[in-house]
Design a protein around this motif. Structure first.
Motif, PDB file in Angstrom:
ATOM      1  N   ALA A 154       0.816  -1.222   0.000  1.00  0.00           N
ATOM      2  CA  ALA A 154       0.000   0.000   0.000  1.00  0.00           C
ATOM      3  C   ALA A 154       0.844   1.264   0.000  1.00  0.00           C
ATOM      4  CB  ALA A 154      -0.930  -0.005   1.214  1.00  0.00           C
ATOM      5  N   ASN A 155       2.059   1.178   0.504  1.00  0.00           N
ATOM      6  CA  ASN A 155       2.938   2.349   0.566  1.00  0.00           C
ATOM      7  C   ASN A 155       4.217   2.111  -0.224  1.00  0.00           C
ATOM      8  OD1 ASN A 155       3.704   4.952   1.541  1.00  0.00           O
ATOM      9  ND2 ASN A 155       5.013   3.974   3.078  1.00  0.00           N
ATOM     10  N   TYR A 156       4.140   1.230  -1.213  1.00  0.00           N
ATOM     11  CA  TYR A 156       5.354   0.782  -1.889  1.00  0.00           C
ATOM     12  C   TYR A 156       6.059   1.898  -2.645  1.00  0.00           C
ATOM     13  CZ  TYR A 156       8.455  -2.044  -4.789  1.00  0.00           C
ATOM     14  OH  TYR A 156       9.559  -2.570  -5.410  1.00  0.00           O
ATOM     15  N   GLY A 157       5.322   2.710  -3.376  1.00  0.00           N
ATOM     16  CA  GLY A 157       5.943   3.729  -4.214  1.00  0.00           C
ATOM     17  C   GLY A 157       6.852   4.663  -3.449  1.00  0.00           C
ATOM     18  N   LYS A 158       6.410   5.104  -2.278  1.00  0.00           N
ATOM     19  CA  LYS A 158       7.218   5.988  -1.444  1.00  0.00           C
ATOM     20  C   LYS A 158       8.016   5.218  -0.409  1.00  0.00           C
ATOM     21  CE  LYS A 158       6.854   9.971   1.685  1.00  0.00           C
ATOM     22  NZ  LYS A 158       5.916  10.942   2.337  1.00  0.00           N
ATOM     23  N   GLY A 159       7.380   4.246   0.206  1.00  0.00           N
ATOM     24  CA  GLY A 159       8.024   3.523   1.308  1.00  0.00           C
ATOM     25  C   GLY A 159       9.253   2.745   0.898  1.00  0.00           C
ATOM     26  N   ARG A 160       9.317   2.293  -0.369  1.00  0.00           N
ATOM     27  CA  ARG A 160      10.463   1.495  -0.797  1.00  0.00           C
ATOM     28  C   ARG A 160      11.751   2.289  -0.800  1.00  0.00           C
ATOM     29  NH1 ARG A 160      12.158   2.135  -5.968  1.00  0.00           N
ATOM     30  NH2 ARG A 160      12.889  -0.016  -6.073  1.00  0.00           N
ATOM     31  N   ASP A 161      11.670   3.614  -0.705  1.00  0.00           N
ATOM     32  CA  ASP A 161      12.867   4.445  -0.636  1.00  0.00           C
ATOM     33  C   ASP A 161      13.292   4.736   0.798  1.00  0.00           C
ATOM     34  OD1 ASP A 161      13.808   4.888  -3.240  1.00  0.00           O
ATOM     35  OD2 ASP A 161      12.228   6.349  -3.634  1.00  0.00           O
ATOM     36  N   MET A 162      12.504   4.310   1.764  1.00  0.00           N
ATOM     37  CA  MET A 162      12.791   4.606   3.168  1.00  0.00           C
ATOM     38  C   MET A 162      13.359   3.361   3.847  1.00  0.00           C
ATOM     39  SD  MET A 162      11.753   7.710   3.172  1.00  0.00           S
ATOM     40  CE  MET A 162      10.661   8.812   2.264  1.00  0.00           C
ATOM     41  N   PRO A 163      14.659   3.307   4.063  1.00  0.00           N
ATOM     42  CA  PRO A 163      15.249   2.070   4.593  1.00  0.00           C
ATOM     43  C   PRO A 163      14.801   1.704   5.991  1.00  0.00           C
ATOM     44  CG  PRO A 163      16.875   3.843   4.533  1.00  0.00           C
ATOM     45  CD  PRO A 163      15.671   4.330   3.784  1.00  0.00           C
ATOM     46  N   GLY A 164      14.263   2.672   6.751  1.00  0.00           N
ATOM     47  CA  GLY A 164      13.769   2.360   8.078  1.00  0.00           C
ATOM     48  C   GLY A 164      12.337   1.883   8.102  1.00  0.00           C
ATOM     49  N   VAL A 165      11.698   1.796   6.932  1.00  0.00           N
ATOM     50  CA  VAL A 165      10.294   1.391   6.820  1.00  0.00           C
ATOM     51  C   VAL A 165      10.218   0.036   6.113  1.00  0.00           C
ATOM     52  CG1 VAL A 165       8.044   1.988   5.820  1.00  0.00           C
ATOM     53  CG2 VAL A 165       9.528   3.784   6.737  1.00  0.00           C
TER      54      VAL A 165
ATOM     55  N   ASN B 261      17.192  -1.355  -1.048  1.00  0.00           N
ATOM     56  CA  ASN B 261      17.478  -0.971  -2.427  1.00  0.00           C
ATOM     57  C   ASN B 261      17.966   0.475  -2.561  1.00  0.00           C
ATOM     58  OD1 ASN B 261      14.405  -0.668  -1.878  1.00  0.00           O
ATOM     59  ND2 ASN B 261      14.749   0.720  -3.585  1.00  0.00           N
ATOM     60  N   ARG B 262      17.378   1.410  -1.831  1.00  0.00           N
ATOM     61  CA  ARG B 262      17.833   2.791  -1.892  1.00  0.00           C
ATOM     62  C   ARG B 262      19.276   2.904  -1.404  1.00  0.00           C
ATOM     63  NH1 ARG B 262      17.886   7.729  -4.025  1.00  0.00           N
ATOM     64  NH2 ARG B 262      15.743   7.218  -4.617  1.00  0.00           N
ATOM     65  N   VAL B 263      19.589   2.181  -0.355  1.00  0.00           N
ATOM     66  CA  VAL B 263      20.934   2.261   0.210  1.00  0.00           C
ATOM     67  C   VAL B 263      21.944   1.586  -0.719  1.00  0.00           C
ATOM     68  CG1 VAL B 263      22.331   1.861   2.272  1.00  0.00           C
ATOM     69  CG2 VAL B 263      19.883   2.279   2.503  1.00  0.00           C
ATOM     70  N   ARG B 264      21.513   0.588  -1.464  1.00  0.00           N
ATOM     71  CA  ARG B 264      22.426  -0.017  -2.446  1.00  0.00           C
ATOM     72  C   ARG B 264      22.926   1.050  -3.425  1.00  0.00           C
ATOM     73  NH1 ARG B 264      20.503  -6.243  -3.835  1.00  0.00           N
ATOM     74  NH2 ARG B 264      19.446  -6.620  -1.859  1.00  0.00           N
ATOM     75  N   MET B 265      22.035   1.913  -3.858  1.00  0.00           N
ATOM     76  CA  MET B 265      22.450   2.976  -4.779  1.00  0.00           C
ATOM     77  C   MET B 265      23.403   3.949  -4.105  1.00  0.00           C
ATOM     78  SD  MET B 265      19.059   3.839  -7.062  1.00  0.00           S
ATOM     79  CE  MET B 265      17.959   4.197  -5.694  1.00  0.00           C
ATOM     80  N   ILE B 266      23.136   4.259  -2.839  1.00  0.00           N
ATOM     81  CA  ILE B 266      23.979   5.209  -2.116  1.00  0.00           C
ATOM     82  C   ILE B 266      25.385   4.648  -1.925  1.00  0.00           C
ATOM     83  CG2 ILE B 266      24.287   6.439   0.060  1.00  0.00           C
ATOM     84  CD1 ILE B 266      21.203   6.425   0.342  1.00  0.00           C
ATOM     85  N   VAL B 267      25.489   3.406  -1.467  1.00  0.00           N
ATOM     86  CA  VAL B 267      26.823   2.847  -1.202  1.00  0.00           C
ATOM     87  C   VAL B 267      27.585   2.621  -2.496  1.00  0.00           C
ATOM     88  CG1 VAL B 267      25.989   1.791   0.932  1.00  0.00           C
ATOM     89  CG2 VAL B 267      26.132   0.398  -1.142  1.00  0.00           C
ATOM     90  N   ALA B 268      26.865   2.251  -3.567  1.00  0.00           N
ATOM     91  CA  ALA B 268      27.533   2.048  -4.852  1.00  0.00           C
ATOM     92  C   ALA B 268      28.057   3.371  -5.397  1.00  0.00           C
ATOM     93  CB  ALA B 268      26.575   1.403  -5.849  1.00  0.00           C
TER      94      ALA B 268
END
Length: 490
Positions: free
Chosen positions: A227-238, A348-355
């Motif tokens: 239900a919150n995938y579009g925004k929530g998938r970018d929040m690593p604490g969620v 997934n968001r953090v994968r982009m950051i660390v890469a």
């Protein structure tokens, strides 16, 4: 080799690889439809697919095969385990059992594809029937082509064509009775030693490999995360991501089943349709990566955009080691690398950051980072791994602009504003106020003292200055771009 005459009791071999499930398994279904005894076999061929599996992948394989063996046993069959060269093992089994057919779900990575083709040609020449199916992708590579008959190199038109043409197969639960196969000697999973020993670094892995685990994870996701995938998938604490990637890689669930569950949840009015569409698009990126690697087999070793092969990488083993250990001094980067080591997975968001940090801030070759991910990720997938690293580097197909340099401070502030993620994985900073959490060196000395933090003792100073590293990266990128562009500040 000569074969016996085919009859209704001649067994067939089901050669399992990354299709470790009973439901929606086309090779299994077609093998059972012959009406002949089915001999399921998994071959541990460490060189057969081109690149030896990483340690985290072997951990997953150990648990997945144990679960699969139980599932087969419930339906009257024994999962045969053999270690060695795939063709040699298959030929031995054919001799031992009199089997006259091999059923398999295809692997589409270039080296595995070529290996399977060689095996199939050799067996067919000797009268053994070999039947291959697509059990891992929405549609086989080569079926989604642009107007010129070539592969798509941009995701959006690829995905649009994919959704318009791919046909979802009917859901199947697998044959209920698989008894009747001849007794065949099998090795034991314990003999293979796939689980890490001395030390057992997997103690914090919070996964349940296998088909049952995949079904449970899908149910959790569509109920609580979609239900919150579009925004929530970018929040690593969620907890909004699907966490299905390892199950999809090992074939413990079909991508079609994951899509069907998301779409049904939306159709029932439980989540907005846009959220389901976003999830389907992420499955599409997995598909795009697999199709690209199939068409461009040099992607693991060479940049998709060849000019990037001239990039002036730095050999900095000290910085690379700090990155792998989560000791860079940038909290969101360190949190991601520690999560990876502890759980075999990273948001997934953090994968982009660390890469981005490894490539742009440290100027270390993306191939070194990709190799580290290959060894430590339970969802390590050659196509997705390589495509995503090249996307961040700017050297891949439909990649992020080469001059896009993630700011690890603002990324942390934007996507982990309350510090939930960083405080979990970098506990030495848990008392640092939110305002300074993502850049603790900017806090006043008394603030750090109150938080119990002494930089350089409890937590490292940044190994590079962000502004200096960004400028250095832009200068280096001039060698492949031919011009200077302004850095993105995201």
């Amino acid at each position: 080799m000569t074969t016996t005459a085919t009859n209704e009791r001649t067994p067939v071999i089901l050669w399992l690889r990354r299709d470790l499930r009973l439901q929606d398994n086309p090779a299994l279904n077609h093998a059972a439809e012959t009406g002949r005894p089915v001999i399921p076999v998994y071959i541990l061929d460490e060189a057969g697919e081109g690149r030896p599996r990483g340690a985290a992948s072997l951990w997953w394989l150990d648990k997945s095969l144990r679960a699969l063996a139980e599932s087969f046993a419930e339906r009257g069959a024994s999962l045969i385990l053999r270690r060695g060269d795939s063709e040699a093992v298959l030929r031995t089994l054919i001799t031992q059992t009199g089997a006259t057919a091999v059923f398999l779900n295809r692997l589409f990575e270039p080296e595995a594809w070529a290996r399977d083709a060689d095996i199939a040609h050799g067996l067919k020449a000797e009268g053994i029937e070999v039947k291959g199916y697509n059990g891992s992708l929405l549609t086989r590579p080569g079926s989604v082509l642009n107007g010129s008959g070539g592969p798509y190199k941009v995701f959006t038109p690829f995905h649009r064509f994919l959704l318009a043409t791919a046909v979802q197969p009917a859901h199947t639960t697998g044959p209920r009775d698989l008894s009747g196969a001849p007794d065949v000697a099998s090795e034991t999973i314990d003999d293979w030693g796939l689980h890490p020993q001395h030390p057992d670094w997997s103690r914090r892995f919070d996964w349940t490999p296998g088909e049952t685990g995949a079904t449970a994870e899908l149910g959790r996701f569509v109920t609580h995360g979609l239900a919150n995938y579009g925004k929530g998938r970018d929040m690593p604490g969620v907890p909004a991501t699907s966490r299905l990637s390892p199950y999809l890689h090992w074939g413990e669930i079909s991508p079609w089943r994951a899509i069907a569950a998301a779409r049904k949840t939306a159709a029932d009015g439980k989540v907005p349709g846009a959220e389901a569409d976003k999830f389907v698009a992420e499955i599409g990126w997995r598909e795009f990566s697999a199709h690209l690697l199939h068409h461009f087999p040099t992607l693991p070793t060479h940049a998709f955009r060849p000019e990037f092969d001239a990039f002036p990488w730095r050999d900095d083993d000290v910085a690379f080691a700090a990155w792998t250990r989560g000791q860079t001094g940038y909290p969101v980067v360190d949190a991601g690398m520690r999560q990876l080591w502890a759980t075999g997975w990273m948001h997934n968001r953090v994968r982009m950051i660390v890469a981005s940090f490894l490539i742009k801030h440290l100027l270390i070759d993306w191939r070194r980072g990709e190799a580290w991910f290959w060894d430590t990720l339970v969802d390590a997938d050659l196509a997705s791994n390589v495509q995503n690293w090249q996307w961040v580097a700017g050297s891949g197909a439909d990649a992020s602009p080469y001059f896009r340099i993630f700011n690890p401070i603002t990324q942390g502030e934007k996507f982990d504003a309350d510090g939930t993620y960083v405080r979990k994985w970098v506990p030495e900073l848990r008392k640092v106020p939110d305002r300074w959490l993502h850049a603790p060196w900017t806090a006043a000395p008394e603030t750090l003292r109150e938080a119990g933090v002494q930089l350089g003792t409890h937590y490292p100073h940044p190994i590079v200055d962000h502004t200096e590293a960004r400028n250095r990266a832009l200068e280096a990128l001039k060698t492949v771009s031919g011009r200077r562009a302004d850095a993105s500040g995201d």
